[in-house]
Design an enzyme around this catalytic site. Sequence first.
Site, PDB file in Angstrom:
ATOM      1  N   GLU A  75       0.904  -1.137  -0.031  1.00  0.00           N
ATOM      2  CA  GLU A  75      -0.152  -0.016   0.102  1.00  0.00           C
ATOM      3  C   GLU A  75       0.942   1.186  -0.071  1.00  0.00           C
ATOM      4  O   GLU A  75       0.245   2.302  -0.730  1.00  0.00           O
ATOM      5  CB  GLU A  75      -0.768  -0.005   1.139  1.00  0.00           C
ATOM      6  N   SER A  95     -35.142 -22.680  53.238  1.00  0.00           N
ATOM      7  CA  SER A  95     -34.243 -23.075  54.273  1.00  0.00           C
ATOM      8  C   SER A  95     -32.749 -22.847  54.140  1.00  0.00           C
ATOM      9  O   SER A  95     -31.912 -23.083  55.208  1.00  0.00           O
ATOM     10  CB  SER A  95     -34.252 -24.629  54.742  1.00  0.00           C
TER      11      SER A  95
END
Length: 714
Positions: free
Chosen positions: A89, A361
């Site tokens: 690039e 419980s």
Amino acid sequence: MTGLAWRWRFHLSLLTVSFVLGGVIGFFGYRAATETPIDFARFQMNALEVVDKDNQPLRTYLSADGYDRARTRVEAVDPRYLDMLIAYEDQRFHRHSGVDAIAVVRAIWQAATHGRIVSGASTLTMQTARLLRSKRDRSWSGKLAQMVRAWQLEDHLSKTEILNIYLTLMPAGGNREGAEMAARRLLGHSAKRLSDGEAALLIALARSPRLADRARRDDLRTDAIAILRCVAERRGWPQARLDAALAENLSFERTKKAFLAPHLSDRARTAALLNLKTLSNSAENLAPSIIQTSLDSRLQQQLEHLARSHARRQGPDVSVAFLVVENKSRMIKAYVGSPDFNDERRDGAVDMVRAIRSPGSALKPAIYALAIDADIAAPNTIVADRPRRFGLYEPSNFSKQYYGDVTLDFALRQSLNLPAVTVLNRYGPTRFVARLRRAGIRLDLPAGDAAPGLAVALGGVGTTLEHLVQLFAALADDGRPRALIWNEAQSAPRSKRPANADQLFTKEARTAITGILSREIGTAPHRVEAAVKTGTSYGFRDAWSVGYTPTHTIGVWVGRPDGTARPQHFARNVALPVFREIVVMLAERSEPGAPSQFSKRRFTSTSDLPLGLRYFERTPGHIKPVDAPRLRFPQDGQTVMLPPSGRPITFEAKGGLPPYQWLVDGKPIARTDRVARLTWHGLREGFANITVIDATGARDRAYVEVARLERLFR
């Protein structure tokens, strides 16, 4: 003038005008641009990714502008990819100041001589400037604007910082952006390790993101091959390297986005947004894009599969929730808020780890532990298990059966209700709730209740799975119910805390409760000891199983999110089996040498206890005891006639609490477990003392004369 000479003069004039015009526009544009700060908004709006302890993705949230974009830095990508990117690039990336003048001249000359664009002059810095804009302008004026912004970027940022922006914003097809997202979604792994062929694929994808579509992937491969040949030529690769790259099987694995622990991910994201400070408009002051949690993604995946499987067996509208915590650190290792986040019938989006429910419980271990710490009870203290009334409150055992005088450890192991209420009555329900609340445990009273009542012992209060696990982790570790955490940032250094901060349970109480509740789970070599307590709320609405091993605390909840009842769905049947599966799963994953047993413990026998601790209470006046047994036959002073032919005689009593012990002349003759009735052959002529004693020790006696029927007619 020949046509050829005229064409060359025209091209030269066009080239000159372009340079002059570009210089003028660039000069004034640059001056204007320097007065306008660079807009880094797109770079700052990253997708938020929640990851596990090993940085494996759990869930990704799109950025504010709707992109699947992960911040990617230079050090997070394969070096060969960076080298190939720059070679293809922008070969002079590290030498130019944002605009490559040589490339610009070449591009203009080729365009002038060919009448069309032959090669581009866009540098990586210019591409970065274009990517920072939400609207892309590919016209000549747009190119000039990119040049101006490229110069500005180079003035403000280093080359590495510019590459960081490019690697984060590069197109990856659809709404995906960034090299990391491209690698994950297209190749199925991170950009940290890429082959030459894979690196070429990502470069080709950034140039033509539409090629990510399945129908055009052959075109993407073709472009990648062209990039490989170009880079090989520019970098002077050996032929063997190029041949190996071209021979790669460039397959696409298009992985799905991770979607694990969605409820905890939502919590982590919300916390991050709340803590987020106002950002300045700079490239380095960025919003966090990754939240690392303490979760283990492999364990999380196993438990989510277990949750779905168990929920299917329980019914289409039933939800489940699991929580696994490391005892020492209180780090959450697995967090399952529902079996399926997207299942509307199960209200899957509702996080049942944080839902307020009745614990049944499950609070009993805390009641007994605090009673032990308050020196009002010990594991072998005897407490009465019999029907009784506390003011207007008249609780009963879940099974409707009673055992009489029992020890506290037996009462907790059997989850008897009456002893738990008796102990809480002595300790004080207001004191109990206040102690837990001060320690950070959430307890919500029912609407309209001004103060806690004795029903707290049996689930008459609201709490969450998270807070129950927090409470049990304190029993498992140091007695301090520290908040559960999902990342290191949440944990305060222990050295800064007072030695006894938030101390709720002493070592004596923790050892006692662990000894009472512990049992072995699993088989060798993965057998492990676990202390576990179940709880079933009123109407079978909630089933709990919460407990701990030497290394982890585990919480399981099963029920309907809307709170409707599930008759006959006991915790021991629907929650405890899942708890056991999780314990075995953790044992199989444990490292060699990890503790599997609790430390040895011994309980003082009842006879060795101080007198004040041997019996919990002696029927205080505000408690109404059950009726003592009364002999219906025989009754005191009665003459009992022996049946002829040696047939047995039947004794019968009324009231009292089973089991019943029967005595004749002070000697035990038999015991009846359910009914106060005994058929006996051993009665002889004369006088006899008949005695019945119930489970509470209450008794009735009858002194009778025993005679044969024929004596009456002599």
